[in-house]
Design an enzyme around this catalytic site. Structure first.
Site, short mmCIF file in Angstrom:
data_model
loop_
_atom_site.label_atom_id
_atom_site.label_comp_id
_atom_site.label_asym_id
_atom_site.label_seq_id
_atom_site.Cartn_x
_atom_site.Cartn_y
_atom_site.Cartn_z
N CYS A 115 -0.52 36.99 20.51
CA CYS A 115 -1.84 36.78 21.32
C CYS A 115 -1.76 37.26 22.80
O CYS A 115 -1.66 38.66 22.79
CB CYS A 115 -2.07 35.06 21.59
SG CYS A 115 -3.45 34.69 22.33
N HIS A 214 -2.37 33.03 16.04
CA HIS A 214 -1.04 32.34 16.47
C HIS A 214 -0.45 31.81 15.34
O HIS A 214 -0.93 30.67 14.72
CB HIS A 214 -1.39 31.15 17.30
CG HIS A 214 -1.75 31.47 18.80
ND1 HIS A 214 -0.60 31.14 19.64
CD2 HIS A 214 -2.82 31.68 19.48
CE1 HIS A 214 -1.07 31.45 20.98
NE2 HIS A 214 -2.24 31.77 20.81
N GLU A 216 2.26 30.84 14.50
CA GLU A 216 3.27 29.51 14.91
C GLU A 216 2.40 28.13 14.54
O GLU A 216 3.00 27.15 14.19
CB GLU A 216 3.82 29.38 16.10
CG GLU A 216 3.02 28.95 17.33
CD GLU A 216 2.08 29.94 18.01
OE1 GLU A 216 1.26 29.65 18.72
OE2 GLU A 216 2.01 31.21 17.17
#
Length: 243
Positions: A115, A214, A216
């Site tokens: 990002c 993202h 994660e």
């Protein structure tokens, strides 16, 4: 047994409270970042903002680098006035992460920008950013409701590094961004697009990869696993050279 690769992850400074302690300046990073690295076989090391003069020495002790998401990059770094909705309030982080990226690119250390990390990678290499994406695409589909992540489809570009890691024509990813790549930085190419044409991934020489989403925040860790594999190769090569 070959030691696990050490992956540095950039962090940010913010006031926080815990236990009996009142708000104090703290080093912050969502736990999902180091958890993702561990799940992919790496050792996660958190990198708080430091003097840019320490960046090369820091990168020299790592096998791989992740530049994490966060607030907007200061538009002064790419020669633009600030948009009214740009929130760029971390100059120490901008300087530190830019220095880490330059050191990693010089050393050939595998890099993953997530990002903001992808955006800063683009800026470090001379690119520019769209400061408020809804002004360009006419919708807010790239950002979730306050405090939540949205989801939208991205299309990896066949024949790229990312296209090899994510070979499907389209996949849905967790996303939260209102800025995006405008002019590409030197040596970068587009590795994925959103359906509205927004650049969603970039890549460069070696293992230099940025994703606008993202990973994660989801369960698909193929991109991070590839970073860990590339970093393991760096470690193995260093061990062989030392012998």
């Amino acid at each position: 047994m070959t030691p696990r690769p050490v992956i540095g992850i950039s962090t940010f400074l913010s006031d926080a409270t815990w236990g009996r302690w009142e708000r104090k300046p703290s080093v912050i990073l969502p736990e999902r970042y180091p958890a993702m690295v561990r799940a992919c076989g790496g050792i996660a090391v958190l990198l708080p903002p430091d003097s840019p003069d320490c960046a090369a020495e820091t990168v020299g002790r790592l096998d791989g680098l992740i530049i994490a998401g966060g607030e907007d990059v200061d538009p002064a770094l790419y020669g633009a006035p600030a948009h009214p909705l740009t929130v760029a309030n971390a100059p120490e982080r901008d300087a530190w992460e830019a220095a880490l990226l330059r050191a990693a690119l010089t050393a050939g250390t595998p890099v993953l920008g997530i990002c903001r990390g992808m955006q800063l990678l683009n800026v470090v290499l001379g690119g520019t950013l769209v400061q408020h994406l809804p002004d360009v695409v006419g919708h807010e589909g790239h950002i979730g409701a306050p405090g939540t992540y949205g989801r939208h489809a991205v299309r990896p570009v066949p024949g790229t590094l990312l296209g090899g890691l994510l070979p499907e024509e389209s996949l849905v990813v967790p996303t939260f961004h209102h800025q995006a790549v405008e002019r590409l930085g030197e040596g970068l190419l587009v590795a994925a697009y959103a359906e509205d044409g927004t650049v969603e991934a970039v890549e460069g020489a070696g293992f230099t990869l940025g994703v606008q989403w993202h990973p994660e925040q989801g369960e698909d860790h193929r991109v991070t696993a590839a970073l860990v594999r590339a970093s393991a190769l760096v470690r193995e090569t260093a061990l062989v050279t030392a012998d």
